[in-house]
Design a protein around this motif. Sequence first.
Motif, PDB file in Angstrom:
ATOM      1  N   PHE A 122       0.813  -1.219   0.000  1.00  0.00           N
ATOM      2  CA  PHE A 122       0.000   0.000   0.000  1.00  0.00           C
ATOM      3  C   PHE A 122       0.846   1.269   0.000  1.00  0.00           C
ATOM      4  O   PHE A 122       0.499   2.257  -0.649  1.00  0.00           O
ATOM      5  CB  PHE A 122      -0.929   0.004   1.216  1.00  0.00           C
ATOM      6  N   VAL A 123       1.972   1.251   0.704  1.00  0.00           N
ATOM      7  CA  VAL A 123       2.793   2.450   0.830  1.00  0.00           C
ATOM      8  C   VAL A 123       3.340   2.917  -0.517  1.00  0.00           C
ATOM      9  O   VAL A 123       3.707   4.082  -0.680  1.00  0.00           O
ATOM     10  CB  VAL A 123       3.951   2.204   1.824  1.00  0.00           C
ATOM     11  N   TYR A 124       3.349   2.021  -1.520  1.00  0.00           N
ATOM     12  CA  TYR A 124       3.864   2.371  -2.842  1.00  0.00           C
ATOM     13  C   TYR A 124       2.760   2.632  -3.870  1.00  0.00           C
ATOM     14  O   TYR A 124       3.009   2.651  -5.069  1.00  0.00           O
ATOM     15  CB  TYR A 124       4.792   1.267  -3.349  1.00  0.00           C
ATOM     16  N   THR A 125       1.539   2.847  -3.404  1.00  0.00           N
ATOM     17  CA  THR A 125       0.438   3.094  -4.333  1.00  0.00           C
ATOM     18  C   THR A 125       0.279   4.570  -4.657  1.00  0.00           C
ATOM     19  O   THR A 125      -0.816   5.053  -4.927  1.00  0.00           O
ATOM     20  CB  THR A 125      -0.888   2.531  -3.785  1.00  0.00           C
ATOM     21  N   LEU A 126       1.375   5.294  -4.647  1.00  0.00           N
ATOM     22  CA  LEU A 126       1.444   6.680  -5.119  1.00  0.00           C
ATOM     23  C   LEU A 126       2.724   6.824  -5.933  1.00  0.00           C
ATOM     24  O   LEU A 126       3.790   6.391  -5.483  1.00  0.00           O
ATOM     25  CB  LEU A 126       1.462   7.670  -3.951  1.00  0.00           C
ATOM     26  N   PRO A 127       2.686   7.433  -7.118  1.00  0.00           N
ATOM     27  CA  PRO A 127       3.888   7.509  -7.949  1.00  0.00           C
ATOM     28  C   PRO A 127       4.990   8.388  -7.371  1.00  0.00           C
ATOM     29  O   PRO A 127       6.169   8.178  -7.652  1.00  0.00           O
ATOM     30  CB  PRO A 127       3.365   8.093  -9.271  1.00  0.00           C
TER      31      PRO A 127
END
Length: 216
Positions: A122-127
């Motif tokens: 989840f922590v990487y679901t922003l570019p």
Amino acid sequence: MQGWCLKKMSDIIIKSHCSINGTSAVINGVSTLFNGDFAEGIRELYRSNNISYPKFFKMDNLSKLAFLAAELVLKDVELPEKQDRLKTGVILMTSNSSLDTDCRFSQSINNPEEYYPSPAVFVYTLPNVMAGEICIRNSFQGENCVYINEVCDWEFLAGNVRSMFESGKLDACICGWCDLFMKDFNADIFYVERCEENQNYIPFINENIVKIIKNL
């Protein structure tokens, strides 16, 4: 400098460039083969360049690609000790954003037998996390942003970087294109800085960027 589009001495200059795709990794014109499988190839490239950063293996694939391209673009650049990290930034552009990781996270939710939304995914679901990883690694504290566009608009990207320099917000910057979705991936990353007097340089303008990427 013959063949390059030159501007006045006050220009922002290209100090280093790295390109990574499914067949090769090119660092300042020197090419090495890249294993077409992303997971295997990115690990091999990481280890062959003697990079030591354990957190790398916990990153999502997009962040791994951006992080490694940044490491390689800085490999032969000696950052001055006096360089103001508050004025060193990261400006990137991508097409698929964090879609690759979004799909993985969605799968973790949709599987009724193994349902557990993973915080690590989840922590990487922003570019913009890929830009953050580069900043954390290098203690860069300047402007950082990630633009989303269907294709890389180098004219827009170079113009945006230039405006940051002209406004005094940046003195140096890692910038470029980084995109990944499933088996398709590509990164073209530049390190640029202000031109010093009597310095050999290639101005950071659209014409020169395109020439470098095409290896002309």
